[in-house]
Scaffold this active site. Structure first.
Site, short mmCIF file in Angstrom:
data_model
loop_
_atom_site.label_atom_id
_atom_site.label_comp_id
_atom_site.label_asym_id
_atom_site.label_seq_id
_atom_site.Cartn_x
_atom_site.Cartn_y
_atom_site.Cartn_z
N HIS A 162 -4.06 2.96 7.64
CA HIS A 162 -2.95 2.63 7.61
C HIS A 162 -2.65 2.69 9.43
O HIS A 162 -1.94 2.54 9.53
CB HIS A 162 -2.07 3.90 7.20
N ASP A 210 -8.40 5.05 1.95
CA ASP A 210 -6.65 5.24 3.48
C ASP A 210 -8.27 5.25 4.99
O ASP A 210 -7.92 5.82 5.42
CB ASP A 210 -6.54 6.49 3.98
N SER A 217 -4.80 10.29 13.35
CA SER A 217 -5.67 9.41 12.60
C SER A 217 -6.25 8.76 12.94
O SER A 217 -6.46 8.05 13.81
CB SER A 217 -4.54 8.13 11.86
#
Length: 474
Positions: A116, A146, A221
């Site tokens: 993402h 992901d 992230s």
């Protein structure tokens, strides 16, 4: 390397009283007395004074990078309409950016981040902790886990972080989260492993995460979750938060999943997951009682493919899978993780319960086959399917779309934006069962039906295991 407090040893010596014949007039002490304890030792090193994670951070920090992805978007109002372009001109793309972190795992410059973080990126740059920057190109993006693998451009070798063994991480282990939260620069936070097998997190399709209380915030992230030996145990992916900041509940994708995606990037750029050839369901309390199990754990087989690996290994409907190569299976998600990380070559040992008896089976690891030619077709015309791309289902197609691998029929593989299919709410993964009462068995059938004009469209769609019946005007 485990950290431990060093405590000075307390030596206690008992010294009894001694009587002498030459000094008999001296009274003998009535009882033995304990000598005073030895003086504490003076600390000889910094490690004896205070704990510090600095040696681990110095080792791994150069391999953790900042990721800057630039995204270009065009106002959908203009689209590609020649009439609008005549009056307003060709619309220039607008820029956007996303900020995250990444970890270098190979000296050649292969690095891992979250999928993402680089979604829709037209340009990707990475920044090192010594302020150098470099361009990077996308090699593989796997939305199901992901994860994305990038190649840093430039001459190596690059600093790396090795993967930690899959079976060593335990709840309570100390870990460090390293990344670039809020864009303030490389930051290190410390915590413990809160759980090693969290499912139903809702972050990625793989549904299997390490939980930690190390502070993880936006921008972390794609950064690394590191153990005390300086090894990568996971890629930080998400947090549970009511405010957007860290509440002490963060989630990381396990290193075994990361390793699987990296190996795929090194080979053909496709993540291949093994085919079980069976449909599973979670064991509920009621089902556990009916099957004579002592607790509601495991994954029960409810359907088998005709020539799938599970059937060939001797597994039957109603068998309850409890372990994969000795790794316990508590539900479907834990089975999917344990099974997927075994690869697509060789065999794996499946442990299962049948009629209150524990048994094992050697199951062949293989890729899902394309037993039915997919015959990809993009539909047009004036039907609700205009703008959708459809394919015949096979285990291989089902695996790509992350739907039940035992499903058959015709599935929607893609839906283009701003088309009738998108406006009517059709989604990738929808299985088309019938149109206007006519059963759909192949993509050719569906294309023929959508060429016809109709006053209304009565669609029977299967989505996530549920049947939906909808009617649209013609």
């Amino acid at each position: 390397m485990r950290l431990s407090l060093i405590l000075p040893a307390l030596a206690v010596a008992l010294v009894p009283g001694v009587a002498s014949a030459e000094t008999a007039v001296t009274p003998t002490p009535p009882a033995a007395e304990a000598a005073a304890p030895a003086a504490p030792e003076i600390p000889q090193s910094r490690a004896q004074i205070a704990l510090s994670f600095a040696p681990v951070v110095r080792q791994v920090a150069p391999a953790v990078v900042n990721v800057y992805s630039m995204q270009k978007t065009v106002d959908p109002f203009y689209s590609d309409d020649p009439f609008l372009r005549r009056f307003f001109g060709r619309q220039q793309p607008r820029g956007g950016s996303a900020l995250g972190s990444g970890v270098i795992v190979d000296p050649s410059g292969l690095m891992v981040t979250n999928a993402h973080v680089i979604k829709n990126a037209s340009e990707i740059r990475v920044g090192f902790n010594d302020r150098r920057e470099a361009d990077a190109k996308l090699l593989l993006r796997d939305a199901r886990s992901d994860l994305a693998v990038l190649q840093i451009e430039g001459d190596g070798p690059f600093p790396t972080i090795p993967f930690a063994p899959a079976d060593e991480l335990e709840t309570g282990d100390l870990v460090l989260a390293i990344g670039n939260p809020f864009g303030v620069g490389q930051t290190v936070t410390q915590g413990i492993v809160s759980a090693t097998a969290r499912t139903q997190v809702g972050v990625a399709d793989q549904q299997f995460f390490i939980q930690t209380d190390a502070a993880i915030n936006p921008g972390n992230s794609g950064g690394g979750l590191i153990d005390m030996a300086g090894r990568l145990v996971g890629i930080n992916s998400a947090i549970y938060s009511r405010s957007g900041g860290s509440n002490g509940i963060g989630f990381a994708i396990p290193a075994e999943t990361v390793r699987l995606v990296v190996e795929a990037a090194k080979s053909d750029g496709v993540v291949h997951r093994p085919w079980l050839g069976a449909k599973l369901e979670n064991v509920t309390r009621e089902l556990a009682r009916q099957l004579g199990l002592d607790r509601p754990a495991g994954a029960v087989v409810v359907e088998l493919s005709e020539d799938g690996p599970a059937r060939r290994a001797g597994i039957r409907v109603a068998d309850v899978i409890t372990a994969v190569d000795g790794v316990p299976v508590t539900d479907i998600d834990s089975f999917s993780y344990a099974f997927a990380t075994r690869g697509t070559e060789g065999e794996t040992e499946i442990t299962f319960e049948r009629a209150s008896t524990r048994q094992t089976a050697a199951l062949t690891l293989e890729r899902p086959p394309e037993s039915e030619p997919r015959d990809t077709r993009r539909l047009g015309g004036r039907s609700p399917f205009a703008g959708a791309t459809v394919q015949n289902l096979s285990p291989a197609v089902a695996d790509e779309l992350n739907i039940d691998m035992t499903a058959t029929g015709v599935v929607i593989a893609r839906v283009n934006e701003r088309t009738p299919a998108a406006r009517f709410g059709l989604r990738p993964g929808d299985i088309v069962r019938s149109v206007n009462g006519n059963r759909v068995e192949t993509t050719e059938d569906l294309e023929r039906m959508t060429r016809q004009r109709a006053r209304y469209w009565d669609l029977d769609i299967e989505r996530d295991g549920r049947r939906l019946s909808v009617v649209f005007g013609g």
